[in-house]
Design an enzyme around this catalytic site. Structure first.
Site, short mmCIF file in Angstrom:
data_model
loop_
_atom_site.label_atom_id
_atom_site.label_comp_id
_atom_site.label_asym_id
_atom_site.label_seq_id
_atom_site.Cartn_x
_atom_site.Cartn_y
_atom_site.Cartn_z
N HIS A 205 24.82 -5.68 43.61
CA HIS A 205 23.15 -5.85 43.50
C HIS A 205 22.51 -3.88 43.10
O HIS A 205 21.50 -3.65 43.33
CB HIS A 205 21.88 -6.31 44.81
C1 UD1 Z 1 16.73 -2.21 48.28
C2 UD1 Z 1 17.26 -0.87 48.33
C3 UD1 Z 1 19.16 -1.00 49.10
C4 UD1 Z 1 19.41 -1.71 49.86
C5 UD1 Z 1 18.53 -3.80 49.11
C6 UD1 Z 1 19.19 -4.61 50.24
C7 UD1 Z 1 16.01 0.92 48.20
C8 UD1 Z 1 16.45 1.93 47.17
N1 UD1 Z 1 17.37 0.75 47.60
O1 UD1 Z 1 17.61 -2.02 47.18
O2 UD1 Z 1 18.69 0.32 49.66
O3 UD1 Z 1 20.74 -1.91 49.71
O4 UD1 Z 1 17.22 -3.13 49.28
O5 UD1 Z 1 18.73 -5.59 49.43
O6 UD1 Z 1 15.52 0.60 48.54
N2 UD1 Z 1 13.27 -7.81 43.57
C9 UD1 Z 1 12.61 -9.20 43.33
N3 UD1 Z 1 12.32 -9.88 44.36
C10 UD1 Z 1 12.12 -9.33 45.56
C11 UD1 Z 1 12.59 -7.98 45.81
C12 UD1 Z 1 13.21 -7.01 44.63
O7 UD1 Z 1 12.91 -9.95 42.05
O8 UD1 Z 1 11.54 -9.80 46.99
C13 UD1 Z 1 13.60 -7.23 42.51
C14 UD1 Z 1 12.60 -6.37 41.62
O9 UD1 Z 1 12.98 -6.66 39.68
C15 UD1 Z 1 12.73 -5.10 41.84
C16 UD1 Z 1 14.16 -4.77 41.52
O10 UD1 Z 1 14.59 -6.36 42.59
O11 UD1 Z 1 12.32 -4.11 40.90
C17 UD1 Z 1 14.99 -3.81 42.70
O12 UD1 Z 1 14.45 -3.66 44.45
P1 UD1 Z 1 13.80 -2.42 45.76
O13 UD1 Z 1 13.57 -3.36 46.09
O14 UD1 Z 1 13.55 -1.71 44.50
O15 UD1 Z 1 15.10 -2.90 45.55
P2 UD1 Z 1 16.60 -3.12 46.39
O16 UD1 Z 1 17.63 -2.84 45.00
O17 UD1 Z 1 16.89 -4.33 46.37
#
Ligand code: UD1
Length: 355
Positions: A205
């Protein structure tokens, strides 16, 4: 004493569980603030339910966005929450955007901040998590380090006087859940008709592996070429990026699957032939369960897993294949992540310093 814990992303809910239980056992008033960074039920609600946390007291509902937009929305919302709560400690966890937002908001309001999982370093300045953890460590009043290596990093940055070695709280949860699922068959094997020991569990991820379509295609094809079925527990981020760029997450040996609840994940890992991941937590969980891990990154914060032979770093498809097929590492009784009682030490330390 009142502690306000700020969490928002999946690994933080895991770390929150033992802290919440230790706080309750010590009669501490523990207020949980969920930023809403993760909002999918399988990334959030199931952890609160399965790990006995209950519900968050405050939910900010921030959701997704660019780093600046997401972090800024949390900052704007947290001032009022801290003002209303007036905690003795704000406790922040790990290295996400929720961590740095809460640390910054609290420090500006002159509230004492403790950083759990302080001192981890990848020394890769392109990782968002590296910015978050460095900034949080330098803003916080108390640095709760999981390992001696983390203590040493903090000392080398001049932060030794604010540092305490407590051990790793993820180990607390893992040992408990491992014992709960012992003897249970693998839910993944049962669902997919796989044999125990004859499949790999994968998670991918991180921005470095998902955001560039060429890199994501390369990682997917490396997993597709492995010698056993590879069940990819696909985070919404990798699903979204793969769909946007027309990359198949089910091809060859690779099979995409929804993320699992924590106890199902642990049971599935226990019965797997190995792990292929870019997650920080899963590398360490694999080591603690003595399942070989191949980490699809150029560096790791959890260097003990590599030094002890249970984890290898793999950048290219060839390295991923060689890592997954390598012979089982030598057994070890080393315990660099502590004894499974880190959360008690955290709460005791916060109580002692609040008085
Ligand atoms: C975040 C953390 C990472 C951690 C990971 C665990 C940061 C910078 N990164 O990364 O360190 O290892 O969480 O999972 O804080 N999205 C969904 N549903 C959700 C959440 C996210 O669809 O419930 C999608 C969205 O398109 C979003 C993307 O995932 O833009 C990224 O989510 P985000 O929380 O920004 O970062 P993670 O990749 O989950």
């Amino acid at each position: 004493m009142k502690i306000v814990s700020v969490v928002g992303a999946r690994p933080q809910f895991v770390k929150l569980a033992p802290i919440h239980h230790a706080a309750q056992a010590s009669g501490v008033d523990h207020v949980i603030v969920h930023t809403g960074q993760h909002y999918d039920p399988m990334l959030s609600d199931v952890f609160f339910e399965d790990l006995g946390i209950g519900a968050a007291d405050v939910h900010l509902g921030v959701g997704s966005g660019s780093h600046g937009v997401q972090t800024g929305a949390m900052l704007a919302a947290l001032d009022a929450v801290f003002d209303a709560q007036q905690p003795d400690w704000v406790l922040v966890y790990g290295d996400t955007n929720s961590t740095v937002a809460a640390a910054l908001s609290a420090v500006k309001m002159h509230l004492p901040v403790a950083h759990l999982e302080a001192g981890l370093r990848s020394f890769n300045r392109r990782m968002p998590e590296e910015h978050n953890r460095v900034m949080t460590d330098h803003a916080a009043d108390l640095l709760l380090a999981p390992t001696q290596v983390a203590v040493d990093h903090l000392a080398s940055e001049g932060l030794g006087p604010r540092t305490v070695l407590v051990g790793d709280v993820m180990t607390d949860v893992l040992f408990k859940v491992r014992d709960q699922v012992a003897g249970r068959p693998s839910p993944l094997a049962a669902e997919l008709g796989l044999s125990a020991g004859a499949y790999y569990v994968a998670t991918i991820h991180r921005a470095e592996n998902t955001d560039d379509p060429v890199r994501l295609a390369e990682v997917a094809s490396a997993l597709a070429g492995l010698d056993k079925p590879v069940v990819l527990l696909a985070h919404p981020r990798v699903v979204a990026k793969a769909a946007a760029h027309g990359i198949q997450l089910t091809q060859g040996s690779l099979l995409a699957h929804a993320p699992l609840a924590y106890p199902d994940l642990i049971a599935s890992v226990l019965h797997s032939a190995g792990i292929v991941t870019d997650s920080g937590g899963l590398q360490k969980e694999a080591f603690l369960l003595r399942v070989p891990c191949t980490t699809v990154r150029t560096e790791t914060e959890w260097v003990e897993t590599v030094d002890l032979g249970w984890n290898v770093l793999a950048g290219t498809a060839q390295q991923v294949a060689a890592g997954a097929r390598r012979p089982r590492p030598a057994d070890t009784d080393a315990a660099p992540y502590g004894d499974g009682r880190a959360a008690e030490r955290v709460v005791a330390e916060l109580l002692r310093r609040a008085r």
